[in-house]
Write an enzyme that holds these catalytic residues in place. Structure first.
Site, PDB file in Angstrom:
ATOM      1  N   PHE A  74       0.858  -1.187   0.000  1.00 12.32           N
ATOM      2  CA  PHE A  74       0.000   0.000   0.000  1.00 12.32           C
ATOM      3  C   PHE A  74       0.898   1.242   0.000  1.00 12.32           C
ATOM      4  O   PHE A  74       1.984   1.216   0.582  1.00 12.32           O
ATOM      5  CB  PHE A  74      -0.896  -0.035   1.248  1.00 12.32           C
ATOM      6  N   THR A 131       1.377   3.891   1.576  1.00 18.67           N
ATOM      7  CA  THR A 131       1.940   4.449   2.813  1.00 18.67           C
ATOM      8  C   THR A 131       2.973   3.549   3.471  1.00 18.67           C
ATOM      9  O   THR A 131       3.638   3.968   4.426  1.00 18.67           O
ATOM     10  CB  THR A 131       0.822   4.715   3.835  1.00 18.67           C
ATOM     11  N   LYS A 132       3.142   2.328   2.981  1.00 14.86           N
ATOM     12  CA  LYS A 132       4.060   1.390   3.621  1.00 14.86           C
ATOM     13  C   LYS A 132       5.515   1.785   3.374  1.00 14.86           C
ATOM     14  O   LYS A 132       5.831   2.573   2.485  1.00 14.86           O
ATOM     15  CB  LYS A 132       3.797  -0.037   3.113  1.00 14.86           C
ATOM     16  N   ASN A 133       6.425   1.186   4.147  1.00  8.89           N
ATOM     17  CA  ASN A 133       7.854   1.503   4.010  1.00  8.89           C
ATOM     18  C   ASN A 133       8.358   1.239   2.598  1.00  8.89           C
ATOM     19  O   ASN A 133       9.227   1.953   2.094  1.00  8.89           O
ATOM     20  CB  ASN A 133       8.673   0.686   5.001  1.00  8.89           C
TER      21      ASN A 133
END
Length: 370
Positions: free
Chosen positions: A183, A185-187
């Site tokens: 997604f 927003t993930k790292n």
């Protein structure tokens, strides 16, 4: 000053030329489904996780569901997990037809408490799903010991923890399988949805590959009921550009976390509980999450001061309305319930500036009269 929870614009500007170039390559190739970009990412993420297989799929939620189905989890089975997580964890268990069994968390790390797992095991238990919340792995050595003793599968929900380690072991090494989310927003985030299963189990890998394409092998011949959940070639291409930067970004996140902790301790002492990184763990700080009194009032004040924050998560899964038939009630899992009332995640991304962090902490101190 405005401090966003996450700002991906600077990262994009840094990678813009590479991203546009690789997207053009995919468009020119006209290979959009399960092509070379997906294969490369699967191989690289599997190697990064010290696992033999990577299976790209549509999103992190599907990754959990597919892994469970590949393990034969279904109606009549029970799966033990944490209530303090995003809905996808419990939702995947229920969608597989199994019963989620929630056990309480370690209040220091917010991860599932291994010592509470044993008491929840019944003859119906088929698997355990530990969630590596906020970027720190659960106690996988202990969980793996319990799983081995009771012959249970372990699916690590590592949506927030790509690159994390536990006593030198990577996500996926100690479990039967692990799942990632890409997604945005993930790292390691795509520019849309995406997910992956990693595993050392050849059978789980093969079944997962079949399930993600409607359960067909060969094409148009269906022996299991699968569904359509493939990692998009364009998203894989973007992730292939980003992946070489992941280790650097993780180190920057750790540096930002250390800065926050030092500033908060200096300004507020014990008024704010800062994240605990357990000995032997390598925390990748998907979120920097504090525990505070008057959490909701603080969040409102920070928002008024231009500081964006998030609550992950305000209502534990065992008391979510959709799971009311499971029979849980307030007070059953007190550590998770208390955490849900106290946690607040502060802005965290690799490009976060020190002056932004100083501003955030100054405003927290201001709220508490410090």
């Amino acid at each position: 000053m405005k401090v966003p929870m996450l700002d991906l614009s600077e990262q994009y500007q840094e990678l813009k030329s590479e991203v546009l170039e690789v997207l053009d390559q995919v468009m020119s190739s006209s290979r959009f489904i399960l092509g070379d970009q997906v294969k490369k990412l699967e191989q690289d993420i599997a190697k990064y996780s010290n696992t033999a297989h990577g299976i790209g799929c549509g999103n992190g939620s599907d990754a959990i569901h597919i892994a469970l189905q590949a393990l034969g989890v279904g109606p009549g089975d029970e799966v033990i997990t944490t209530p303090f997580t995003f809905f996808a964890t419990g939702g995947a268990i229920a969608r597989a037809g199994a019963k989620p069994v929630y056990v309480d968390i370690d209040p220091a790390t917010f991860n599932i408490d291994p010592e509470k797992i044993k008491a929840a095991i019944t003859e119906k238990t088929k698997a355990i799903i530990p969630v590596h919340l906020y970027g720190q792995m659960a106690d996988m050595e202990r969980i793996a010991q319990i799983a081995k003793k009771y012959n249970l599968a372990v699916v690590e929900d590592a949506a927030q923890a790509i690159g994390a380690k536990h006593n030198g072991k990577s996500v996926g090494e100690l479990g039967t399988a692990a799942t990632y989310s890409f997604f945005p927003t993930k790292n390691l985030g795509a520019y849309g949805d995406g997910g992956m299963i990693v595993t050392n189990d050849d059978e789980v890998a093969e079944k997962s590959r079949v399930i993600r394409v409607h359960g067909s092998k060969p094409k148009y011949y269906h022996h299991v009921l699968g569904y359509n959940s493939r990692l998009d070639e364009l998203q894989a291409a973007i992730l292939n550009v980003k992946f070489p930067h992941l280790e650097r970004w993780s180190k920057l996140r750790r540096e930002k976390a250390a800065t926050y902790t030092a500033l908060l301790k200096e300004k507020l002492g014990d008024l704010v509980v800062t994240p605990v990184e357990k000995e032997g763990n390598y925390h990748v700080y998907h979120q920097y999450t504090i525990r505070v009194e008057k959490r909701d009032e603080l969040q409102k004040y920070l928002n008024e001061q231009g500081v964006s924050t998030m609550i992950y998560y305000p209502l534990p899964l065992h008391v979510q309305p959709v799971f009311k038939e499971l029979g849980y009630k307030e007070g059953d899992l007190p550590n998770a319930e208390k955490a849900a009332k106290e946690v607040l995640s502060l802005p965290m991304f690799p490009e976060l500036k020190t002056e932004q962090q100083e501003y955030v902490v100054a405003k927290i101190a201001e709220f508490y009269g410090k």
